[in-house]
Design a protein around this motif. Structure first.
Motif, PDB file in Angstrom:
ATOM      1  N   UNK A   1      13.178   7.801  -0.774  1.00 27.52           N
ATOM      2  CA  UNK A   1      13.190   6.545  -1.533  1.00 27.52           C
ATOM      3  C   UNK A   1      12.212   5.544  -0.943  1.00 27.52           C
ATOM      4  N   UNK A   2      11.740   4.648  -1.810  1.00 28.82           N
ATOM      5  CA  UNK A   2      10.825   3.598  -1.357  1.00 28.82           C
ATOM      6  C   UNK A   2      11.369   2.225  -1.728  1.00 28.82           C
ATOM      7  N   UNK A   3      11.317   1.312  -0.768  1.00 27.80           N
ATOM      8  CA  UNK A   3      11.546  -0.098  -1.074  1.00 27.80           C
ATOM      9  C   UNK A   3      10.195  -0.794  -0.930  1.00 27.80           C
ATOM     10  N   UNK A   4       9.542  -1.109  -2.056  1.00 31.61           N
ATOM     11  CA  UNK A   4       8.159  -1.608  -1.983  1.00 31.61           C
ATOM     12  C   UNK A   4       8.077  -3.064  -1.515  1.00 31.61           C
ATOM     13  N   UNK A   5       6.908  -3.424  -0.993  1.00 29.81           N
ATOM     14  CA  UNK A   5       6.657  -4.812  -0.615  1.00 29.81           C
ATOM     15  C   UNK A   5       6.303  -5.606  -1.867  1.00 29.81           C
ATOM     16  N   UNK A   6       6.447  -6.939  -1.784  1.00 30.48           N
ATOM     17  CA  UNK A   6       5.993  -7.793  -2.882  1.00 30.48           C
ATOM     18  C   UNK A   6       4.478  -7.926  -2.765  1.00 30.48           C
ATOM     19  N   UNK A   7       3.805  -7.966  -3.889  1.00 31.85           N
ATOM     20  CA  UNK A   7       2.354  -8.054  -3.839  1.00 31.85           C
ATOM     21  C   UNK A   7       1.866  -9.489  -3.982  1.00 31.85           C
ATOM     22  N   UNK A   8       2.667 -10.324  -4.643  1.00 29.37           N
ATOM     23  CA  UNK A   8       2.186 -11.673  -4.948  1.00 29.37           C
ATOM     24  C   UNK A   8       2.788 -12.762  -4.070  1.00 29.37           C
ATOM     25  N   UNK A   9       3.443 -12.357  -3.000  1.00 33.05           N
ATOM     26  CA  UNK A   9       4.032 -13.347  -2.095  1.00 33.05           C
ATOM     27  C   UNK A   9       3.341 -13.253  -0.745  1.00 33.05           C
ATOM     28  N   UNK A  10       3.771 -14.091   0.229  1.00 33.08           N
ATOM     29  CA  UNK A  10       3.201 -13.919   1.561  1.00 33.08           C
ATOM     30  C   UNK A  10       4.280 -13.594   2.584  1.00 33.08           C
ATOM     31  N   UNK A  11       3.836 -13.438   3.833  1.00 37.05           N
ATOM     32  CA  UNK A  11       4.722 -12.925   4.878  1.00 37.05           C
ATOM     33  C   UNK A  11       5.878 -13.843   5.190  1.00 37.05           C
TER      34      UNK A  11
ATOM     35  N   UNK B   1       2.170   7.649  -4.315  1.00 28.92           N
ATOM     36  CA  UNK B   1       2.005   7.931  -5.752  1.00 28.92           C
ATOM     37  C   UNK B   1       3.110   7.353  -6.606  1.00 28.92           C
ATOM     38  N   UNK B   2       3.724   6.246  -6.144  1.00 30.26           N
ATOM     39  CA  UNK B   2       4.857   5.666  -6.875  1.00 30.26           C
ATOM     40  C   UNK B   2       4.522   4.287  -7.450  1.00 30.26           C
ATOM     41  N   UNK B   3       3.221   3.970  -7.513  1.00 31.94           N
ATOM     42  CA  UNK B   3       2.811   2.610  -7.885  1.00 31.94           C
ATOM     43  C   UNK B   3       3.203   2.204  -9.304  1.00 31.94           C
ATOM     44  N   UNK B   4       3.411   3.193 -10.186  1.00 32.00           N
ATOM     45  CA  UNK B   4       3.736   2.846 -11.570  1.00 32.00           C
ATOM     46  C   UNK B   4       5.226   2.620 -11.816  1.00 32.00           C
ATOM     47  N   UNK B   5       6.015   2.804 -10.781  1.00 32.89           N
ATOM     48  CA  UNK B   5       7.465   2.737 -10.996  1.00 32.89           C
ATOM     49  C   UNK B   5       8.098   1.456 -10.475  1.00 32.89           C
ATOM     50  N   UNK B   6       7.279   0.574  -9.905  1.00 29.55           N
ATOM     51  CA  UNK B   6       7.853  -0.606  -9.265  1.00 29.55           C
ATOM     52  C   UNK B   6       8.302  -1.643 -10.281  1.00 29.55           C
ATOM     53  N   UNK B   7       9.544  -2.056 -10.139  1.00 31.86           N
ATOM     54  CA  UNK B   7      10.060  -3.156 -10.956  1.00 31.86           C
ATOM     55  C   UNK B   7      10.386  -4.329 -10.035  1.00 31.86           C
ATOM     56  N   UNK B   8      11.268  -4.070  -9.082  1.00 27.12           N
ATOM     57  CA  UNK B   8      11.634  -5.095  -8.106  1.00 27.12           C
ATOM     58  C   UNK B   8      11.080  -4.729  -6.734  1.00 27.12           C
ATOM     59  N   UNK B   9      11.045  -5.712  -5.836  1.00 32.94           N
ATOM     60  CA  UNK B   9      10.511  -5.436  -4.501  1.00 32.94           C
ATOM     61  C   UNK B   9      11.394  -6.034  -3.400  1.00 32.94           C
TER      62      UNK B   9
ATOM     63  N   UNK C   1       0.785  -1.242   0.000  1.00 31.79           N
ATOM     64  CA  UNK C   1       0.000   0.000   0.000  1.00 31.79           C
ATOM     65  C   UNK C   1       0.810   1.282   0.000  1.00 31.79           C
ATOM     66  N   UNK C   2       2.003   1.220   0.560  1.00 33.88           N
ATOM     67  CA  UNK C   2       2.792   2.444   0.699  1.00 33.88           C
ATOM     68  C   UNK C   2       3.092   3.067  -0.663  1.00 33.88           C
ATOM     69  N   UNK C   3       3.224   2.231  -1.684  1.00 29.96           N
ATOM     70  CA  UNK C   3       3.503   2.759  -3.034  1.00 29.96           C
ATOM     71  C   UNK C   3       2.379   3.654  -3.549  1.00 29.96           C
ATOM     72  N   UNK C   4       1.122   3.245  -3.331  1.00 29.44           N
ATOM     73  CA  UNK C   4       0.014   4.076  -3.827  1.00 29.44           C
ATOM     74  C   UNK C   4      -0.169   5.334  -2.973  1.00 29.44           C
ATOM     75  N   UNK C   5       0.093   5.208  -1.671  1.00 27.99           N
ATOM     76  CA  UNK C   5      -0.014   6.391  -0.814  1.00 27.99           C
ATOM     77  C   UNK C   5       1.001   7.450  -1.252  1.00 27.99           C
TER      78      UNK C   5
END
Lengths: 264, 86
Positions: free
Chosen positions: A84-94, A51-59, A45-49
């Motif tokens: 800077x943001x280090x995004x979470x993975x969306x398709x994995x689990x904890x 406004x960086x959701x379109x820039x994610x390549x790696x997580x 969620x932090x990426x959309x808050x």
């Protein structure tokens, strides 16, 4: 060497991610070099808050599992140089990462950044343990509700058990008018019960909804009360002594006049 | 009179904030001391049993709760006595 701060709450929906985004942005506005780490794997969620959701390549999972280098996963903010943001993975689990891996990651990030702010997932399970593993300080976010304060109390206990002593408290979404009317717990009530230090208070503010809709942090809005509250919190994080806002003061001439003539 | 005064000074015990704070205080006493409501119920039942050997008590009006002041926790029991047993 940088400082690793985890933002946590126990209960969901109290404003952890919003707080992470705003404290991080506030610190970057002060010229600090900041990285925000989203550890809510599977519920990014932090990426959309921000406004960086379109820039994610790696997580985050790509980094700890060696699929990419740390530098490749870090996303630079559009406006602020130091953010800077280090995004979470969306398709994995904890369970895709471990506390040890987080510890190692934080040690790497500390070499490069002045502040490493970790957005913790809700709950007290694996995700929480991952998020606090590399942290040196903790900020607990709560709202003036029985459920949120109860969970904050539990989290404070767990943080102290994990050697993260003296967590600081942020009270979010406070409504000064309701507190005055005796229909909402106030700052003193909550501090009294939790027995922790207060880091700051954020008033309920429509501007948070509006700025978040746009993928911006309210802390950059110079006219809103919540923006000012977050700027003050960012200054306190750097060690500055800033008094907590008196929201009554900010409520305008008419209210002050009423108070003066004893109509409060 | 006291009620009027406390209302005047904004300490109305009926306000929802006071209710929230009181509920929170109680739930945290349980959380922090890790005594479950079930355990408290068992304790209550056993207390009734013991006290009934000596006194005639109002079981419906019996209140047992954990209370905290500062850092200490106290077990507070309010047991209405109807009469003594001989």
């Amino acid at each position: 060497m940088g400082e690793v701060i985890v933002i946590t709450s126990g209960k969901g929906g109290v404003g952890k991610t919003t707080t992470t985004a705003n404290i991080g942005t506030g610190l970057a506005m002060m010229g600090q070099k900041v990285v925000l780490v989203d550890t809510d794997i599977g519920l990014r969620n932090l990426d959309v808050v921000l406004g960086l959701e379109n820039r994610i390549v790696y997580d985050l999972v790509d980094v700890v599992s060696g699929n990419c280098r740390l530098r490749q996963a870090l996303i630079r903010d559009k406006k602020l140089e130091g953010l800077h943001l280090l995004p979470a993975a969306q398709t994995r689990d904890k369970n895709a990462i471990s506390p040890d891996q987080m510890l190692e990651l934080c040690a790497d990030l500390k070499k490069e950044f002045e502040y490493i702010i970790i957005d913790c997932p809700a709950g007290i399970e694996q995700g929480f343990r991952n998020a606090i593993a590399g942290a040196e300080k903790a900020i607990v976010v709560t709202t003036p509700e029985v459920s949120a304060v109860r969970d904050a109390d539990r989290i404070i206990g767990l943080l102290e058990a994990a050697e993260l002593r003296e967590p600081k408290l942020i009270i979010n979404r406070i409504r000064p008018k309701m507190v005055r009317q005796g229909d909402m717990m106030g700052i003193d009530d909550i501090i009294d019960i939790l027995a922790v230090d207060l880091l700051g208070v954020i008033p309920e503010d429509e501007m948070i909804v509006i700025t978040t809709n746009r993928g911006e942090a309210v802390v950059m809005d110079q006219n809103s009360r919540s923006g000012l509250a977050y700027r003050n919190i960012a200054r306190r994080v750097t060690g500055e002594d800033v008094p907590v806002l008196d929201f009554d003061e900010a409520e305008g001439f008419f209210k002050r006049l009423k108070k003066m003539i004893g109509m409060k | 009179m006291l009620e009027f005064l406390s209302k005047l000074f904004g300490r109305d015990s009926g306000s929802s904030k006071t209710v929230a704070k009181e509920r929170l205080r109680l739930v945290l006493v349980h959380d922090r001391s890790s005594i479950s409501p079930q355990l408290l119920e068992t304790l209550k039942a056993e207390m009734i049993q013991v006290i009934s050997n000596y006194m005639d008590i109002d079981e419906q009006g019996l209140e047992v709760s954990l209370d905290s002041s500062g850092n200490s926790v106290a077990l507070v029991a309010n047991i209405p006595v109807r009469g003594m047993k001989r």
